[in-house]
Design a protein around this motif. Structure first.
Motif, PDB file in Angstrom:
ATOM      1  N   SER A 120       0.829  -1.212   0.000  1.00  0.00           N
ATOM      2  CA  SER A 120       0.000   0.000   0.000  1.00  0.00           C
ATOM      3  C   SER A 120       0.857   1.253   0.000  1.00  0.00           C
TER       4      SER A 120
ATOM      5  N   HIS B 291      -0.698  -2.543  -6.896  1.00  0.00           N
ATOM      6  CA  HIS B 291      -1.489  -2.298  -5.682  1.00  0.00           C
ATOM      7  C   HIS B 291      -2.992  -2.340  -5.970  1.00  0.00           C
ATOM      8  N   PRO B 292      -3.689  -3.316  -5.370  1.00  0.00           N
ATOM      9  CA  PRO B 292      -5.128  -3.454  -5.595  1.00  0.00           C
ATOM     10  C   PRO B 292      -5.925  -2.755  -4.494  1.00  0.00           C
ATOM     11  N   PHE B 293      -7.220  -2.803  -4.618  1.00  0.00           N
ATOM     12  CA  PHE B 293      -8.131  -2.303  -3.579  1.00  0.00           C
ATOM     13  C   PHE B 293      -9.068  -3.441  -3.191  1.00  0.00           C
ATOM     14  N   ASN B 294      -9.433  -3.446  -1.958  1.00  0.00           N
ATOM     15  CA  ASN B 294     -10.227  -4.535  -1.394  1.00  0.00           C
ATOM     16  C   ASN B 294     -11.720  -4.330  -1.682  1.00  0.00           C
TER      17      ASN B 294
ATOM     18  N   ASP C 268      -4.246   5.546  -1.904  1.00  0.00           N
ATOM     19  CA  ASP C 268      -4.106   5.569  -0.449  1.00  0.00           C
ATOM     20  C   ASP C 268      -3.750   6.946   0.082  1.00  0.00           C
TER      21      ASP C 268
ATOM     22  N   LEU D 138      -7.139   8.399   0.366  1.00  0.00           N
ATOM     23  CA  LEU D 138      -7.861   7.769   1.483  1.00  0.00           C
ATOM     24  C   LEU D 138      -7.291   8.188   2.830  1.00  0.00           C
TER      25      LEU D 138
HETATM   26  C1  LIG Z   1      -5.725   0.606   4.474  1.00  0.00           C
HETATM   27  N1  LIG Z   1      -4.942   0.328   3.267  1.00  0.00           N
HETATM   28  C2  LIG Z   1      -3.909   1.337   3.193  1.00  0.00           C
HETATM   29  C3  LIG Z   1      -4.330  -0.986   3.434  1.00  0.00           C
HETATM   30  C4  LIG Z   1      -5.902   0.376   2.151  1.00  0.00           C
HETATM   31  C5  LIG Z   1      -5.400   0.076   0.794  1.00  0.00           C
HETATM   32  O1  LIG Z   1      -4.231  -0.111   0.540  1.00  0.00           O
HETATM   33  C6  LIG Z   1      -6.373   0.088  -0.330  1.00  0.00           C
HETATM   34  C7  LIG Z   1      -7.828  -0.188  -0.020  1.00  0.00           C
HETATM   35  O2  LIG Z   1      -8.342  -1.243  -0.387  1.00  0.00           O
HETATM   36  O3  LIG Z   1      -8.467   0.675   0.584  1.00  0.00           O
END
Ligand SMILES: C[N+](C)(C)CC(=O)CC(=O)[O-]
Ligand SMILES: NC(=O)C1=CN([C@@H]2O[C@H](COP(=O)(O)OP(=O)(O)OC[C@H]3O[C@@H](n4cnc5c(N)ncnc54)[C@H](O)[C@@H]3O)[C@@H](O)[C@H]2O)C=CC1
Length: 484
Positions: A113, A134-137, A181, A184
């Motif tokens: 991340s 880097h993916p997102f969940n 990220d 976020l």
């Molecule tokens: C909380 N996180 C930083 C691990 C989130 C991510 O990397 C991406 C996501 O899926 O929100």
């Protein structure tokens, strides 16, 4: 393609599901004693989600192979996805182990991340093939993927990621935490302040997101949304009106609240009160069902992530068909998903038509009435169907369709399908009449010679008598004598 997944937690599990459900075998290493259970549960949720997400026939799932070591997992792999905990020294150790056993040109994608490619590559033997991927969940549903590192390796990775239904965004200049990220984190930091200062609860903050701008962001993002917010004068007007607000005391973004025990306790307690009635797996299913609904709406509007879904579906429709030897043709297989059942606990009616429709598509591709032919402005439309239901079909059954070409002329194709169960017994049959049409003109059109010749070759194999029920309709029932 041979794939290895190192780490099978929240993100590794999501990757494994995406790879497998897109038809790839995956070799997995994760030393966690419960890794198999955890990945199994994620896979079950992901399989359920894919059944609902895709209308097109899904590929036969790939195999999951548990490896006893990293070396065993990565041997012969072309793409290796690392998803171990976010600690640089651990990632370095894992990458070194991967490099020692993997082919020299295998891509090593890290789910990190926050770390930059230059950090991940420290001490590597072949640094250029190490990328941030880097993916997102949930990885199996959300298409976007940040690819950082550039060069030929990034181009190869993007091709592969596109082929498994993702939307790669390449980031030209590396930066800590990439793009998603960073955005976020800004929201997260502000939310932590609001909870810490007792301004809002976790529930109130989430409501403001999910009943408001969260809905907007799923389809237009930040800049397009704010352009509209500028009214007819657009972005310039928006900036002149709200730009100064950035300097008003609206934000604590530059400050990080102390994540002390008191704040952690407050957030954990509020989160339990907000969502503790559901298990994590239940929450995942609720999230997935909502995401699928949103993706379907976006697909219908050919917009944003819906466009990526549509492209993935079109690739599934345009699949390569590899017929088993012999005749009748065996071109299509299906597995009965849990959502295919009706209130009687059997495969529901419209799923029979789905299996027959997919088998018809497979026949058309096999004969040459495929994507390339459709691109010339012609297609085949089904104009008549007669299905006979012969046996109950239950969840999890593997079905095979046998297809015969019962006739064809310059504009028409008459097909017969039988759905066979594992023991070879027929569970249903269907007969279809298809019309070759000009899609521009919206009417029947003769097939080109090459297509007719391909049908002639298939028809030459059909030397058995037609089934007794072929050409039959639904029997007529005599009116019951009135009871006086
Ligand atoms: C909380 N996180 C930083 C691990 C989130 C991510 O990397 C991406 C996501 O899926 O929100
Ligand atoms: N959780 C999230 O929302 C997201 C996380 N990420 C990134 O994905 C990576 C993994 O994060 P999560 O899946 O959340 O963590 P997690 O803690 O859920 O999973 C990590 C897994 O790695 C395994 N592991 C530990 N040491 C290992 C080793 N030596 N070899 C193989 N496996 C090993 C653990 O047993 C565990 O199953 C991190 O880099 C994180 O930044 C990326 C996107 C979103």
């Amino acid at each position: 393609m041979k794939i290895a997944a190192i780490g099978g937690g929240v993100i590794g599990g999501g990757w494994i599901a995406r790879f497998i459900l897109n038809g790839h075998d995956v070799q997995v290493f994760d030393p966690h004693p419960e890794a198999a259970r955890i990945v199994g549960e994620v896979l079950a949720n992901a399989g359920r989600a894919y059944e609902a997400l895709f209308q097109a026939p899904l590929p036969r799932p790939g195999r999951l192979v548990w490896a006893g070591s990293i070396a065993e997992a990565v041997r012969g792999a072309e793409h290796i996805q690392e998803s171990v905990p976010e600690r640089l020294e651990l990632k370095h150790r894992i990458i070194a182990e991967i490099e020692a056993a993997a082919p020299a040109d295998a891509i090593i994608g890290s789910s990190t991340s926050g770390f930059k490619p230059s950090e991940l590559r420290q001490g590597a033997v072949h640094p250029d093939r190490i990328l941030v991927v880097h993916p997102f969940n949930p990885v199996y549903l959300l298409p976007v993927i940040e690819v950082v590192g550039g060069g030929a390796a990034a181009r190869r990775a993007c091709d592969f990621l596109t082929a498994i239904g993702m939307k790669p965004v390449t980031i030209a200049r590396e930066i800590d935490a990439h793009i998603g990220d960073r955005l976020l984190e800004a929201v997260w930091r502000e939310a932590l302040w609001l909870v810490r200062d007792g301004i809002a609860t976790t529930q109130e903050i989430d409501d403001i997101i999910r009943f408001g701008f969260g809905l907007r962001w799923a389809q237009m993002g930040l800049f397009e949304t704010y352009r509209i917010a500028g009214g007819e004068a657009g972005m310039r007007h928006f900036l002149s009106q709200f730009g100064p607000a950035l300097k008003w005391p609206w934000t604590k973004l530059m400050d990080v609240p102390d994540l002390d025990e008191a704040l952690i306790d407050t957030i954990a307690a509020q989160s339990d009160a907000q969502s503790g009635a559901h298990t994590i797996r239940e929450l995942e299913r609720i999230r997935d069902d909502n995401l699928i609904g949103i993706l379907h709406a976006l697909k219908a509007n050919d917009w944003g992530a819906g466009r990526t879904l549509r492209a993935a579906e079109n690739r599934l429709y345009a699949r390569r068909i590899e017929p088993a030897p012999g005749y009748p043709l065996r071109l299509h297989r299906a597995r009965v998903g849990g959502s295919w059942l009706d209130y009687n606990g059997h495969m529901t009616e419209f799923r029979y038509l789905q299996v027959f429709g997919d088998a018809t598509d497979a026949f058309l591709i096999h004969a040459g009435l495929d994507e390339a032919h459709r691109a010339t402005g012609f297609s085949a439309y089904t104009v008549e169907t007669h299905i006979r239901h012969l046996a109950e079909i239950g969840a999890g059954e593997d079905l095979l369709v046998e297809t015969r070409l019962l006739g064809h002329d310059a504009k028409r194709i008459r097909l017969h399908h039988a759905i066979l169960r594992k023991d070879g017994s027929p569970a249903a049959t269907a007969e279809h009449m298809l019309l070759h049409v000009s899609t521009d003109q919206g009417r029947a059109a003769p097939m080109p010679d090459a297509l007719l010749q391909a049908l002639d070759r298939i028809a030459a194999q059909d030397d058995a008598p037609h089934p007794d029920h072929a050409g039959g309709g639904i029997r007529v029932l005599r009116p019951r004598e009135a009871v006086t």
